[in-house]
Enzyme design. Structure first.
Site, PDB file in Angstrom:
ATOM      1  N   THR A  66       5.731  -0.960   5.378  1.00  0.00           N
ATOM      2  CA  THR A  66       6.093  -1.963   5.869  1.00  0.00           C
ATOM      3  C   THR A  66       7.257  -2.751   5.252  1.00  0.00           C
ATOM      4  O   THR A  66       8.237  -3.123   6.022  1.00  0.00           O
ATOM      5  CB  THR A  66       4.799  -3.139   5.862  1.00  0.00           C
ATOM      6  OG1 THR A  66       3.832  -2.422   6.428  1.00  0.00           O
ATOM      7  CG2 THR A  66       5.066  -4.332   6.460  1.00  0.00           C
ATOM      8  N   ASP A  68       0.706  -1.035  -0.057  1.00  0.00           N
ATOM      9  CA  ASP A  68       0.050   0.026  -0.075  1.00  0.00           C
ATOM     10  C   ASP A  68       0.813   1.191  -0.030  1.00  0.00           C
ATOM     11  O   ASP A  68       1.333   1.604  -1.307  1.00  0.00           O
ATOM     12  CB  ASP A  68      -1.095  -0.159   1.267  1.00  0.00           C
ATOM     13  CG  ASP A  68      -1.960   0.786   0.973  1.00  0.00           C
ATOM     14  OD1 ASP A  68      -1.835   1.985   0.443  1.00  0.00           O
ATOM     15  OD2 ASP A  68      -2.814   1.102   2.098  1.00  0.00           O
ATOM     16  N   GLY A  91       3.935   0.910   1.402  1.00  0.00           N
ATOM     17  CA  GLY A  91       5.240   0.565   1.039  1.00  0.00           C
ATOM     18  C   GLY A  91       6.057   0.513   2.451  1.00  0.00           C
ATOM     19  O   GLY A  91       7.076   0.194   2.541  1.00  0.00           O
TER      20      GLY A  91
HETATM   21  P1  IMP Z   1       1.699  -0.808   3.797  1.00  0.00           P
HETATM   22  O1  IMP Z   1       2.830  -0.730   4.754  1.00  0.00           O
HETATM   23  O2  IMP Z   1       1.063   0.702   3.774  1.00  0.00           O
HETATM   24  O3  IMP Z   1       2.503  -0.958   2.278  1.00  0.00           O
HETATM   25  O4  IMP Z   1       0.718  -1.652   4.237  1.00  0.00           O
HETATM   26  C1  IMP Z   1       0.995  -2.966   3.877  1.00  0.00           C
HETATM   27  C2  IMP Z   1       0.097  -3.922   4.835  1.00  0.00           C
HETATM   28  O5  IMP Z   1      -1.236  -3.086   5.056  1.00  0.00           O
HETATM   29  C3  IMP Z   1      -0.324  -5.249   4.152  1.00  0.00           C
HETATM   30  O6  IMP Z   1       0.454  -6.131   4.296  1.00  0.00           O
HETATM   31  C4  IMP Z   1      -1.671  -5.399   4.683  1.00  0.00           C
HETATM   32  O7  IMP Z   1      -1.709  -6.069   6.010  1.00  0.00           O
HETATM   33  C5  IMP Z   1      -2.468  -4.070   4.884  1.00  0.00           C
HETATM   34  N1  IMP Z   1      -3.294  -3.689   3.907  1.00  0.00           N
HETATM   35  C6  IMP Z   1      -3.106  -2.604   3.094  1.00  0.00           C
HETATM   36  N2  IMP Z   1      -3.935  -2.464   2.306  1.00  0.00           N
HETATM   37  C7  IMP Z   1      -4.938  -3.482   2.443  1.00  0.00           C
HETATM   38  C8  IMP Z   1      -5.939  -3.739   1.909  1.00  0.00           C
HETATM   39  O8  IMP Z   1      -6.430  -3.260   0.723  1.00  0.00           O
HETATM   40  N3  IMP Z   1      -6.741  -4.807   2.437  1.00  0.00           N
HETATM   41  C9  IMP Z   1      -5.993  -5.638   3.549  1.00  0.00           C
HETATM   42  N4  IMP Z   1      -5.033  -5.328   3.832  1.00  0.00           N
HETATM   43  C10 IMP Z   1      -4.364  -4.165   3.529  1.00  0.00           C
END
Ligand code: IMP
Length: 184
Positions: A117, A113, A115
């Site tokens: 994480t 999403d 990035g």
């Molecule tokens: P980031 O760190 O913003 O890239 O978020 C990544 C993490 O957020 C993923 O591993 C998911 O656990 C959670 N996540 C982000 N978008 C979604 C979604 O649309 N549905 C479910 N989980 C999401």
């Protein structure tokens, strides 16, 4: 294609807005990703590292489509806001037992999403001196983050909706759905 009654039976009555990727589309793309990974690592030790919990179904299907030797392990990262240091490293709630040094690592994530994480995890894993480190994401919300060269294998470009199923949850529900749906 699943009928509404089939969806409701699986979700306990919670309807989804739409099915974004159905079982057949996911299976076909996962098979292609398996071929891409097989071709990308002609030699060396390969460790497929699943980020829990979201990657559990995807990883299980993916590794069965990779036609070369590999090992599997998992990791659990602390949630946002906890365990971040100025170096960008992250605390691991479950640390892979397997040694990473000298191995090709494919980190498997359900969805990218912002990035954040992955950026935090990359610092932690790079410090362990793998031969290479790439990310395989089932879904990538490309509109939500700056380009990330480490994201080498992508299943599908995802809309900026909230998606559930095939490992992805909303408050721990819906992970078991065999398709990926837009919840809202
Ligand atoms: P980031 O760190 O913003 O890239 O978020 C990544 C993490 O957020 C993923 O591993 C998911 O656990 C959670 N996540 C982000 N978008 C979604 C979604 O649309 N549905 C479910 N989980 C999401």
């Amino acid at each position: 294609m699943l009928r509404t009654a089939d969806v409701l039976r699986r979700t306990g009555g919670h309807n989804v807005k739409s099915i974004v990727f159905d079982e057949a589309a996911i299976a076909a793309r996962v098979e292609e990703l398996g071929r891409e990974i097989t071709a990308a690592y002609p030699d060396g030790d390969l460790l497929v590292l699943g980020l829990l919990k979201g990657s559990f179904i995807f990883l299980g299907d993916l590794v069965r489509k990779v036609e070369r030797p590999l090992q599997v392990d998992f990791l659990v990262a602390s949630s946002y806001g906890a365990g971040t240091t100025s170096s960008g490293r992250v605390d691991l709630l479950y640390d892979p037992a397997t040694r990473l040094e000298g191995k090709h690592i494919v980190l498997v994530e359900d969805i990218v999403d912002t990035g954040n994480t992955l950026r935090r995890l990359l610092g932690t894993l790079t410090a362990r001196a793998p031969a290479s480190l790439s990310i395989c994401a089932l879904l990538d919300k490309v509109a939500m983050h700056a380009p990330m060269p480490e994201v080498r294998f992508v299943g599908f470009e995802a809309p900026t909706a909230f998606l559930v199923g095939y490992g992805l949850d909303h408050a721990e529900d819906f992970r078991h759905l065999p398709f990926i749906a837009d919840l809202m």
